[in-house]
Design an enzyme around this catalytic site. Structure first.
Site, PDB file in Angstrom:
ATOM      1  N   GLU A  38       4.682  -4.280  12.390  1.00 42.08           N
ATOM      2  CA  GLU A  38       3.651  -3.518  12.166  1.00 42.08           C
ATOM      3  C   GLU A  38       2.407  -4.094  11.285  1.00 42.08           C
ATOM      4  O   GLU A  38       2.412  -4.397  10.314  1.00 42.08           O
ATOM      5  CB  GLU A  38       4.143  -2.156  11.217  1.00 42.08           C
ATOM      6  CG  GLU A  38       3.211  -0.847  11.300  1.00 42.08           C
ATOM      7  CD  GLU A  38       1.903  -0.778  10.369  1.00 42.08           C
ATOM      8  OE1 GLU A  38       0.933  -1.452  10.799  1.00 42.08           O
ATOM      9  OE2 GLU A  38       2.408  -0.381   9.247  1.00 42.08           O
ATOM     10  N   CYS A  54      -3.770   0.077   6.745  1.00 45.97           N
ATOM     11  CA  CYS A  54      -3.714  -0.968   8.082  1.00 45.97           C
ATOM     12  C   CYS A  54      -4.276   0.215   9.218  1.00 45.97           C
ATOM     13  O   CYS A  54      -4.983  -0.493  10.254  1.00 45.97           O
ATOM     14  CB  CYS A  54      -2.242  -1.113   8.319  1.00 45.97           C
ATOM     15  SG  CYS A  54      -0.966  -0.005   8.612  1.00 45.97           S
ATOM     16  N   GLU A  57       7.794   2.678  14.418  1.00 44.51           N
ATOM     17  CA  GLU A  57       8.512   3.393  13.195  1.00 44.51           C
ATOM     18  C   GLU A  57       8.243   4.988  13.348  1.00 44.51           C
ATOM     19  O   GLU A  57       7.098   5.216  13.843  1.00 44.51           O
ATOM     20  CB  GLU A  57       7.962   2.911  12.000  1.00 44.51           C
ATOM     21  CG  GLU A  57       8.085   1.310  11.771  1.00 44.51           C
ATOM     22  CD  GLU A  57       7.825   0.694  10.361  1.00 44.51           C
ATOM     23  OE1 GLU A  57       8.696  -0.048   9.748  1.00 44.51           O
ATOM     24  OE2 GLU A  57       6.411   1.119  10.090  1.00 44.51           O
ATOM     25  N   ASN A 111       0.823  -1.407  -0.125  1.00 44.46           N
ATOM     26  CA  ASN A 111      -0.113   0.103  -0.013  1.00 44.46           C
ATOM     27  C   ASN A 111       0.855   1.329  -0.127  1.00 44.46           C
ATOM     28  O   ASN A 111       0.460   2.375  -0.284  1.00 44.46           O
ATOM     29  CB  ASN A 111      -0.936   0.107   1.184  1.00 44.46           C
ATOM     30  CG  ASN A 111      -0.305   0.024   2.454  1.00 44.46           C
ATOM     31  OD1 ASN A 111       0.941  -0.586   2.582  1.00 44.46           O
ATOM     32  ND2 ASN A 111      -1.056  -0.106   3.567  1.00 44.46           N
TER      33      ASN A 111
END
Length: 506
Positions: free
Chosen positions: A264, A298, A478, A167
């Site tokens: 993640e 997400c 992150e 994505n």
């Protein structure tokens, strides 16, 4: 590379064919091993073949990791300010070529050019941010009795593996590599097999900026290649972005050699809209929480809880605005929604809408395959954005991550009730709240079990701010300063300035 990107200036949807090699290590593109079976990659907006992806096997993964280790030995000995200068040059190159990189990203990924340009801007900003931190990495001095002392050293891990998602192909490669390189590590990066094209552009930019050959390598492939990376004994860390089931496998494989892991993973995030909100902002926030990148994000707030008193007005406005979203050629600046990543993903999302209707949800708009007027887009993977009403917490569309442009709207009455419902999930990636009550906003943020909470906005992720999940949405971060801790390790050095105690002879 620069010549190929120049061709993107006049590029149009349905015109580009990528024939260059997509694997990269040792400072150059690498031809696939003879006999390797090619997997076709398709342009989402047209359904036509874009390129062939050749998965890497054991021999090629070994070569990439050996190359990374050799580069690590050089890069890790450079001063932080030296690494910073190289990274700033990489950021400058990306900024200079931003529009052409964004066009290539659109052709490979299907999102709108407006979104892709933001992604590339975020990428160079991320490299600049961590370049600024590279020269600040330091340990601590601790005074001990008798003039003795200790100090700590912040040291790199070694060869890190990044496994990306489809994505945000270029941006995720930067999110993982920038902090890794700032700390003195090398990286072997595996993009999604659906979006193999732009990670190798990043590799060439790093090389042009002056990193040692092999510092950032790209290996193409799917699950088998990923397993080879996770199981490799010379890899110190794996950072993975993707689904929960795959994340669990990454964690299991990495555990065999006790690798550090950042995960993640997916989400089914709640967005809570109270009756005292600024309604127009809440409606716009709900669109941001559901329809960016065709809903393939997400951290999307796909469970939209609206206080019962304002539910009719909210639904009226959100449906009106959703119907006006311009779907079509993702390279046109007027387009606001492009194509989903693959035909399989489109069918999966449409299946969720069909299942929702069977379980009693009401489709207020969208939820169908969409065919743009432009003939060249007839084979593309387009879908009209969908708003579902009459949803319940036990419905499949409310419990499971759809990863498409589908918003599920649910009523609630009290703050206590909606918090309990919002937290009743195995996910915990993100959350959001719209209210004018400042006390309530912070109280709700405190009680939502998620790694991020947006107040009166949604899907805002500046590089300065840590991003990562709770529960089965993963662990580690992150972005932000804290990510340095996930790409480095502390060594303690104890220095005795006097004599050693004669303990055993007293």
């Amino acid at each position: 590379m620069a010549q190929f990107l120049k061709l993107m200036q006049g590029a149009a949807t349905g015109q580009i064919v990528v024939t260059d090699c997509l694997n990269f290590w040792g400072g150059c593109r690498v031809k696939p091993k003879e006999g390797t079976h090619a997997e076709p990659v398709y342009e989402p907006a047209t359904g036509r073949k874009l390129c062939d992806m050749f998965p890497c096997g054991k021999e090629e993964v070994d070569q990439a990791i050996q190359s990374a280790h050799a580069a690590y030995l050089k890069w890790s000995k450079m001063a932080g300010m030296e690494r910073s200068r190289v990274m700033l040059e990489a950021a400058r190159i990306i900024r200079e070529r931003r529009d052409n990189i964004a066009k290539l990203e659109v052709i490979n990924n299907g999102k709108s050019i407006t979104e892709a340009q933001v992604d590339i801007d975020v990428s160079w900003q991320t490299i600049e941010y961590y370049a600024g931190m590279a020269g600040t990495l330091a340990g601590q001095h601790i005074q001990l009795p008798g003039g003795s002392f200790a100090y700590t050293r912040r040291e790199p891990l070694g060869v890190c593996v990044g496994i990306g998602a489809w994505n945000y192909p270029f941006q995720v490669a930067v999110w993982k590599s920038a902090p890794a390189l700032a700390c003195g590590n090398a990286m072997v990066f595996k993009p999604s097999p659906f979006t193999p094209v732009t990670a190798v552009i990043l590799a060439e930019i790093y090389k042009e900026a002056g990193v040692p050959d092999g510092l950032f390598n790209v290996v193409q492939g799917g699950a088998e290649t990923g397993a080879l990376l996770c199981n490799h004994p010379n890899v110190a860390k794996v950072s993975f972005t993707g689904s929960v089931p795959t994340g669990k496998k990454v964690m299991e494989m990495s555990a065999k050699t006790v690798k550090q892991v950042t995960l993640e993973l997916g989400g089914k995030s709640p967005l809570i809209i109270f009756k005292d909100c600024e309604l127009d902002n809440a409606v716009k926030g709900a669109l941001m929480a559901n329809f960016l990148t065709q809903g393939q994000v997400c951290c999307n707030g796909t469970r939209v809880y609206v206080q019962r008193e304002i539910l009719p007005k909210f639904l009226e406005e959100v449906v009106r605005k959703t119907k006006t979203i311009r779907i079509g050629d993702p390279l046109l600046e007027t387009t606001r929604m492009g194509a989903l990543i693959t035909k399989q993903q489109l069918d999966k999302v449409l299946g969720f809408v069909s299942q929702a209707k069977k379980e009693g949800a009401k489709v207020l708009c969208g939820g169908d395959a969409f065919t743009p007027d432009d003939p060249k887009l007839k084979g593309g993977y387009f879908m009209s954005p969908c708003v579902l009403d009459n949803c319940r917490d036990d419905m499949t569309c409310v419990k499971e991550e759809i990863f498409g442009p589908v918003m599920s709207v649910l009523p609630f009455d009290t703050e206590e009730e909606v918090l309990m419902r919002a937290n009743n999930t195995t996910f915990g990636l993100a959350s959001g709240v719209f209210t004018r009550d400042i006390s309530r906003a912070h109280r709700v943020a405190e009680n939502l079990q998620a790694g991020t909470c947006f107040i009166n906005n949604y899907n805002i992720s500046p590089v300065e701010v840590p991003f990562g999940g709770y529960k089965q949405s993963g662990f580690g971060k992150e972005n932000g300063q804290v990510t340095i801790e996930y790409y480095s390790q502390l060594k303690t050095v104890v220095v005795e300035m006097g004599d050693v105690d004669d303990y055993f002879n007293n």
